[in-house]
Design an enzyme around this catalytic site. Structure first.
Site, mmCIF file in Angstrom:
data_model
loop_
_atom_site.group_PDB
_atom_site.id
_atom_site.type_symbol
_atom_site.label_atom_id
_atom_site.label_comp_id
_atom_site.label_asym_id
_atom_site.label_seq_id
_atom_site.Cartn_x
_atom_site.Cartn_y
_atom_site.Cartn_z
ATOM 1 N N ASP A 70 0.814 -1.208 0.000
ATOM 2 C CA ASP A 70 0.000 0.000 0.000
ATOM 3 C C ASP A 70 0.854 1.267 0.000
ATOM 4 O O ASP A 70 0.485 2.272 -0.621
ATOM 5 C CB ASP A 70 -0.931 0.007 1.218
ATOM 6 C CG ASP A 70 -2.026 -1.045 1.104
ATOM 7 O OD1 ASP A 70 -2.322 -1.462 -0.029
ATOM 8 O OD2 ASP A 70 -2.572 -1.448 2.148
ATOM 9 N N ASN A 143 -5.121 8.423 1.046
ATOM 10 C CA ASN A 143 -5.498 7.809 2.322
ATOM 11 C C ASN A 143 -5.983 8.824 3.352
ATOM 12 O O ASN A 143 -7.116 8.766 3.812
ATOM 13 C CB ASN A 143 -4.320 7.040 2.918
ATOM 14 C CG ASN A 143 -4.430 5.549 2.710
ATOM 15 O OD1 ASN A 143 -5.332 5.075 2.017
ATOM 16 N ND2 ASN A 143 -3.514 4.803 3.308
ATOM 17 N N ARG A 154 4.556 16.203 24.385
ATOM 18 C CA ARG A 154 3.715 17.388 24.398
ATOM 19 C C ARG A 154 2.296 17.030 23.979
ATOM 20 O O ARG A 154 2.054 15.964 23.411
ATOM 21 C CB ARG A 154 4.277 18.457 23.448
ATOM 22 C CG ARG A 154 5.650 18.974 23.843
ATOM 23 C CD ARG A 154 5.611 19.748 25.157
ATOM 24 N NE ARG A 154 6.923 20.317 25.486
ATOM 25 C CZ ARG A 154 7.169 21.031 26.554
ATOM 26 N NH1 ARG A 154 6.203 21.283 27.417
ATOM 27 N NH2 ARG A 154 8.381 21.505 26.786
ATOM 28 N N ASP A 173 -2.874 13.699 20.819
ATOM 29 C CA ASP A 173 -1.676 13.576 19.988
ATOM 30 C C ASP A 173 -1.875 14.139 18.584
ATOM 31 O O ASP A 173 -0.910 14.282 17.832
ATOM 32 C CB ASP A 173 -1.266 12.102 19.873
ATOM 33 C CG ASP A 173 -0.643 11.582 21.161
ATOM 34 O OD1 ASP A 173 -0.446 12.384 22.085
ATOM 35 O OD2 ASP A 173 -0.363 10.367 21.240
ATOM 36 N N THR A 184 -9.307 2.237 6.413
ATOM 37 C CA THR A 184 -8.793 0.915 6.786
ATOM 38 C C THR A 184 -7.294 0.951 7.055
ATOM 39 O O THR A 184 -6.661 -0.094 7.161
ATOM 40 C CB THR A 184 -9.093 -0.117 5.681
ATOM 41 O OG1 THR A 184 -8.519 0.332 4.439
ATOM 42 C CG2 THR A 184 -10.592 -0.295 5.500
ATOM 43 N N ALA A 185 -6.727 2.156 7.158
ATOM 44 C CA ALA A 185 -5.291 2.298 7.404
ATOM 45 C C ALA A 185 -5.070 2.883 8.797
ATOM 46 O O ALA A 185 -5.518 2.315 9.791
ATOM 47 C CB ALA A 185 -4.670 3.173 6.307
ATOM 48 N N SER A 189 -6.536 2.013 12.938
ATOM 49 C CA SER A 189 -5.682 1.802 14.115
ATOM 50 C C SER A 189 -6.015 2.770 15.239
ATOM 51 O O SER A 189 -5.853 2.449 16.419
ATOM 52 C CB SER A 189 -4.205 1.969 13.723
ATOM 53 O OG SER A 189 -3.831 1.032 12.735
#
Length: 282
Positions: A70, A143, A154, A173, A184-185, A189
């Site tokens: 990918d 993506n 920080r 973050d 789906t990337a 997650s």
């Protein structure tokens, strides 16, 4: 399709091993083969191969065949989309969610010559950074656009608006704005939703938000998403399209994300459904 641009991930040994077999098969089918200039020394011993820079190659090719995963697909996606050039991925990576074939399925490419294929058209994102009313950076992504802190210890303060209307704010973050392809990337997650490609929505997903109420949002493709962010202690915040080189964002910058005018075209030979691929790959 007469001219194919072969775009291998030169850092992968499996791509180097597969390249001569792929080129020999296509040469027998009478295809004009174009490879990146950095592969001049590969000694493929196949007459008629041409070597061009990527920007030149995508202008003359009818199809790009990508040997990689990918990440390799993403590296070519912008240049290919600017020329409406379809891409066919052969997976020599890890997941290969966007790729179509495995190395032992090269025979499937015969369908390219009798029209037994479809084109899967995928939406892309456009990002523009406005500073004092002037655009200082812009790019496109297949993506996602990721806004994240540059210093590990920080916290980033993020404000999100849709069409100038305030939506939410949180500390964390950073944030991901993803297409259905990107859902789906990294978005997956980070706990974001999986969106089927035909939906063409934009997903906005907090990264490690320091608030129980921080949730993902799914927006219509016509929305303009605006991000304003600053990092504690004056540390830098960066945006990155498709995991590429980051651009430093200032606290008073406006990061505006919209649906791009470009589209990525993926060749499909096997007729697998999105959900079939999802279950097999993930």
């Amino acid at each position: 399709m007469k001219t194919f641009f072969i775009y291998p991930n030169t850092r992968k040994d499996d791509a180097h091993l597969l390249l001569p077999t792929l080129c020999a098969q296509l040469a027998r089918d009478g295809v004009r083969l174009v490879l990146p200039t950095q592969l001049r020394g590969a000694r493929l011993d196949i007459p008629g191969i041409e070597y061009l820079d990527t920007e030149q190659a995508v202008c003359v090719a009818d199809l790009a065949i990508v040997l990689g995963g990918d990440g390799t697909m993403l590296r070519l996606a912008r240049a290919a989309a600017r020329q409406a050039l379809p891409m066919l991925g052969i997976n020599v990576g890890h997941v290969g969610f966007m790729t179509e074939l495995e190395p032992d399925e090269l025979g499937e490419m015969e369908k390219l010559f009798d029209g037994s294929y479809t084109i899967d058209s995928r939406m892309m994102l456009h990002v523009a950074v406005r500073r004092g009313g002037r655009v200082v950076y812009e790019n496109d992504a297949l993506n996602d656009i990721v806004l994240a802190k540059g210093t590990a210890f920080r916290v980033v303060r993020v404000r999100i608006a849709a069409d100038e209307e305030a939506v939410t704010r949180f500390n964390g973050d950073g944030v991901i704005v993803a297409t259905p392809t990107g859902s789906t990337a990294y978005g997956l997650s980070a706990g974001g939703p999986v969106i089927e490609p035909s939906a063409e929505n934009l997903a906005v997903i907090p990264i490690c938000a320091h608030a129980l109420t921080a949730k993902s949002f799914v927006f219509a493709p016509t929305r303009r998403i605006t991000l304003v962010a600053a990092c504690e202690g004056g540390s830098e915040v960066f945006i990155s399209p498709d995991g590429g080189l980051g651009f430093a964002v200032r606290p008073d910058d406006r990061v505006e994300i919209t649906r791009s005018a470009l589209r990525t075209r993926l060749v499909r030979l096997k007729g697998n459904s999105f959900y079939g691929i999802l279950q097999r790959k993930l």
